[in-house]
Design an enzyme around this catalytic site. Structure first.
Site, PDB file in Angstrom:
ATOM      1  N   SER A  13       0.838  -1.203   0.000  1.00 23.28           N
ATOM      2  CA  SER A  13       0.000   0.000   0.000  1.00 23.28           C
ATOM      3  C   SER A  13       0.870   1.250   0.000  1.00 23.28           C
ATOM      4  O   SER A  13       2.067   1.191   0.335  1.00 23.28           O
ATOM      5  CB  SER A  13      -0.873  -0.026   1.267  1.00 23.28           C
ATOM      6  OG  SER A  13      -1.592   1.170   1.450  1.00 23.28           O
ATOM      7  N   ASP A  34       4.305  -7.789   3.168  1.00 27.84           N
ATOM      8  CA  ASP A  34       3.189  -7.036   3.756  1.00 27.84           C
ATOM      9  C   ASP A  34       2.384  -7.970   4.639  1.00 27.84           C
ATOM     10  O   ASP A  34       2.296  -9.183   4.377  1.00 27.84           O
ATOM     11  CB  ASP A  34       2.288  -6.420   2.675  1.00 27.84           C
ATOM     12  CG  ASP A  34       1.516  -5.210   3.197  1.00 27.84           C
ATOM     13  OD1 ASP A  34       1.904  -4.068   2.884  1.00 27.84           O
ATOM     14  OD2 ASP A  34       0.520  -5.413   3.943  1.00 27.84           O
ATOM     15  N   ASP A  60       4.492 -10.503   8.625  1.00 26.90           N
ATOM     16  CA  ASP A  60       4.154  -9.589   9.722  1.00 26.90           C
ATOM     17  C   ASP A  60       5.475  -9.194  10.373  1.00 26.90           C
ATOM     18  O   ASP A  60       6.165 -10.047  10.953  1.00 26.90           O
ATOM     19  CB  ASP A  60       3.244 -10.321  10.722  1.00 26.90           C
ATOM     20  CG  ASP A  60       2.877  -9.465  11.918  1.00 26.90           C
ATOM     21  OD1 ASP A  60       3.452  -8.368  12.093  1.00 26.90           O
ATOM     22  OD2 ASP A  60       2.007  -9.910  12.696  1.00 26.90           O
ATOM     23  N   ASN A  87       9.638   0.023   5.678  1.00 28.34           N
ATOM     24  CA  ASN A  87       8.562   1.000   5.474  1.00 28.34           C
ATOM     25  C   ASN A  87       7.281   0.647   6.230  1.00 28.34           C
ATOM     26  O   ASN A  87       6.471   1.530   6.507  1.00 28.34           O
ATOM     27  CB  ASN A  87       8.282   1.076   3.961  1.00 28.34           C
ATOM     28  CG  ASN A  87       6.955   1.719   3.659  1.00 28.34           C
ATOM     29  OD1 ASN A  87       6.839   2.940   3.626  1.00 28.34           O
ATOM     30  ND2 ASN A  87       5.918   0.905   3.449  1.00 28.34           N
ATOM     31  N   TYR A 152       3.569   6.197  18.518  1.00 35.14           N
ATOM     32  CA  TYR A 152       4.067   6.267  17.134  1.00 35.14           C
ATOM     33  C   TYR A 152       5.291   7.181  17.044  1.00 35.14           C
ATOM     34  O   TYR A 152       6.317   6.804  16.472  1.00 35.14           O
ATOM     35  CB  TYR A 152       2.934   6.789  16.248  1.00 35.14           C
ATOM     36  CG  TYR A 152       3.282   6.989  14.790  1.00 35.14           C
ATOM     37  CD1 TYR A 152       3.356   5.910  13.914  1.00 35.14           C
ATOM     38  CD2 TYR A 152       3.483   8.275  14.268  1.00 35.14           C
ATOM     39  CE1 TYR A 152       3.639   6.104  12.557  1.00 35.14           C
ATOM     40  CE2 TYR A 152       3.768   8.471  12.925  1.00 35.14           C
ATOM     41  CZ  TYR A 152       3.843   7.383  12.082  1.00 35.14           C
ATOM     42  OH  TYR A 152       4.136   7.574  10.739  1.00 35.14           O
TER      43      TYR A 152
HETATM   44  P1  NAP Z   1      -0.256   2.665   4.507  1.00 32.52           P
HETATM   45  O1  NAP Z   1      -0.867   3.053   3.201  1.00 32.52           O
HETATM   46  O2  NAP Z   1      -1.142   2.322   5.651  1.00 32.52           O
HETATM   47  O3  NAP Z   1       0.769   1.471   4.243  1.00 32.52           O
HETATM   48  C1  NAP Z   1       1.406   0.817   5.301  1.00 32.52           C
HETATM   49  C2  NAP Z   1       1.558  -0.633   4.910  1.00 32.52           C
HETATM   50  O4  NAP Z   1       2.243  -1.298   5.993  1.00 32.52           O
HETATM   51  C3  NAP Z   1       0.207  -1.330   4.735  1.00 32.52           C
HETATM   52  O5  NAP Z   1       0.216  -2.146   3.580  1.00 32.52           O
HETATM   53  C4  NAP Z   1       0.109  -2.173   5.987  1.00 32.52           C
HETATM   54  O6  NAP Z   1      -0.644  -3.357   5.825  1.00 32.52           O
HETATM   55  C5  NAP Z   1       1.563  -2.506   6.240  1.00 32.52           C
HETATM   56  N1  NAP Z   1       1.753  -2.989   7.592  1.00 32.52           N
HETATM   57  C6  NAP Z   1       1.202  -2.513   8.739  1.00 32.52           C
HETATM   58  N2  NAP Z   1       1.579  -3.277   9.777  1.00 32.52           N
HETATM   59  C7  NAP Z   1       2.386  -4.233   9.283  1.00 32.52           C
HETATM   60  C8  NAP Z   1       3.079  -5.330   9.849  1.00 32.52           C
HETATM   61  N3  NAP Z   1       2.988  -5.604  11.159  1.00 32.52           N
HETATM   62  N4  NAP Z   1       3.824  -6.121   9.048  1.00 32.52           N
HETATM   63  C9  NAP Z   1       3.904  -5.898   7.719  1.00 32.52           C
HETATM   64  N5  NAP Z   1       3.249  -4.886   7.110  1.00 32.52           N
HETATM   65  C10 NAP Z   1       2.512  -4.069   7.891  1.00 32.52           C
HETATM   66  O7  NAP Z   1       0.689   3.818   5.056  1.00 32.52           O
HETATM   67  P2  NAP Z   1       1.750   4.789   4.336  1.00 32.52           P
HETATM   68  O8  NAP Z   1       1.270   6.158   4.548  1.00 32.52           O
HETATM   69  O9  NAP Z   1       2.108   4.305   2.989  1.00 32.52           O
HETATM   70  O10 NAP Z   1       2.970   4.587   5.350  1.00 32.52           O
HETATM   71  C11 NAP Z   1       4.208   3.998   4.983  1.00 32.52           C
HETATM   72  C12 NAP Z   1       5.250   4.418   6.006  1.00 32.52           C
HETATM   73  O11 NAP Z   1       5.414   5.839   5.959  1.00 32.52           O
HETATM   74  C13 NAP Z   1       4.878   4.072   7.450  1.00 32.52           C
HETATM   75  O12 NAP Z   1       6.016   3.644   8.161  1.00 32.52           O
HETATM   76  C14 NAP Z   1       4.382   5.409   7.988  1.00 32.52           C
HETATM   77  O13 NAP Z   1       4.529   5.487   9.386  1.00 32.52           O
HETATM   78  C15 NAP Z   1       5.296   6.373   7.260  1.00 32.52           C
HETATM   79  N6  NAP Z   1       4.776   7.742   7.191  1.00 32.52           N
HETATM   80  C16 NAP Z   1       3.712   8.058   6.405  1.00 32.52           C
HETATM   81  C17 NAP Z   1       3.277   9.390   6.362  1.00 32.52           C
HETATM   82  C18 NAP Z   1       2.129   9.832   5.482  1.00 32.52           C
HETATM   83  O14 NAP Z   1       1.811  11.024   5.484  1.00 32.52           O
HETATM   84  N7  NAP Z   1       1.491   8.972   4.741  1.00 32.52           N
HETATM   85  C19 NAP Z   1       3.921  10.372   7.121  1.00 32.52           C
HETATM   86  C20 NAP Z   1       4.979   9.994   7.928  1.00 32.52           C
HETATM   87  C21 NAP Z   1       5.404   8.673   7.955  1.00 32.52           C
HETATM   88  P3  NAP Z   1      -2.211  -3.360   6.219  1.00 32.52           P
HETATM   89  O15 NAP Z   1      -2.845  -2.349   5.294  1.00 32.52           O
HETATM   90  O16 NAP Z   1      -2.631  -4.764   5.974  1.00 32.52           O
HETATM   91  O17 NAP Z   1      -2.271  -2.943   7.656  1.00 32.52           O
END
Ligand code: NAP
Length: 247
Positions: A13, A34, A60, A87, A152
């Protein structure tokens, strides 16, 4: 172009998916890990349909045995991984006084311990090759704090510290370790926080010097550079990608 073997966690994602697609279009073989095995397979299928080589694995990152099994699958199907992008992440919100032990532990388990375990699982391959690239996706909330996200933000701040330690320990082995703290990137995670009323996208856009919310491809482009051969003199660094909000 590169022909390395990369693992991207949380690649089903958002940002992780964009990183996986970009590393593949740069010529790398990519393993997508994932929690959601179907989402991992969907990203891998997209890469294969575009002519790349990829593998989707349900992993996981809070389960060390599951990580080790996933890395073993990468070794036998693609070869020795020498690029790791940590990530996978989860932002669990709660007012500070209501944080339960379970919520606190889960925030640390996914965001910090998951990163530690994936590094420990893949570094031996990098040492064997005498070359490696680790990019840890942290968060711009490490610069600024964020109300309601103590677990977080603490975990992501820990990821920054871990990045610096690994850079010092493994630089002499040809392994670089850097962190990208993204700020406000348009993904399902951000959309969930908007829906809950924690983030107003118009307000955040107005506060962002470049005048827009980030896209997953903004993070992917930076990550793609950091894993290249020519980025070998960059290690232990925090490379903010946030439209100029945090400097
Ligand atoms: P996202 O769309 O929710 O994608 C995160 C992915 O990580 C999802 O596919 C999720 O799977 C997977 N995941 C969650 N828990 C997991 C686990 N225990 N083992 C393996 N996979 C797992 O979020 P995103 O925004 O792309 O975030 C990606 C990274 O960027 C994260 O580390 C987030 O903290 C960081 N970040 C994002 C933002 C932002 O503005 N978007 C800002 C700062 C930091 P499920 O969907 O099945 O849970």
């Amino acid at each position: 172009m590169s022909d390395r073997i990369a693992i991207v966690t949380g690649g089903g994602s958002g940002i992780g998916r964009a990183i996986g697609l970009r590393l593949a279009s740069d010529g790398n073989m990519v393993a997508i890990f994932d929690l959601d095995g179907d989402a991992a397979a969907a990203t891998a299928d997209t890469i294969v349909e575009a002519g790349g080589k990829a593998l989707g694995v349900q992993v996981d990152v809070t389960d060390r045995a599951n990580i080790d099994a996933g890395v073993a699958e990468v070794r036998s199907n693609l070869g020795r991984p020498t690029i790791l992008v940590n990530n996978a992440g989860l932002s669990l919100d709660s007012p500070f006084l209501d944080i339960t032990a379970e919520l606190w532990q889960k925030s640390l388990a996914v965001n910090l311990t998951g990163t530690f375990d994936c590094c420990q699982a893949v570094l031996p391959d990098m040492l064997e090759e005498g070359w490696g690239r680790i990019v840890n996706i942290s968060s711009s909330s490490f610069h600024s704090g964020s109300p309601g996200l103590a677990g977080y933000v603490s975990a992501k701040s820990g990821v920054v510290g871990l990045t610096k330690v690994l850079a010092l320990e493994f630089g002499k082995h040809g392994v670089t370790v850097n962190t990208i703290p993204p700020g406000f990137i348009d993904t399902p995670m951000l959309r969930r926080t908007v829906e809950k009323g924690f983030v107003d996208l118009d307000q955040q856009t107005a506060k962002t010097p470049v005048g827009r919310i980030g896209q997953p491809e903004d993070i992917a482009a930076t990550c793609a550079f950091l894993v290249r051969e020519e980025a070998g003199y960059i290690t232990g660094q925090v490379i903010g990608v946030n439209g100029g909000r945090n400097t």
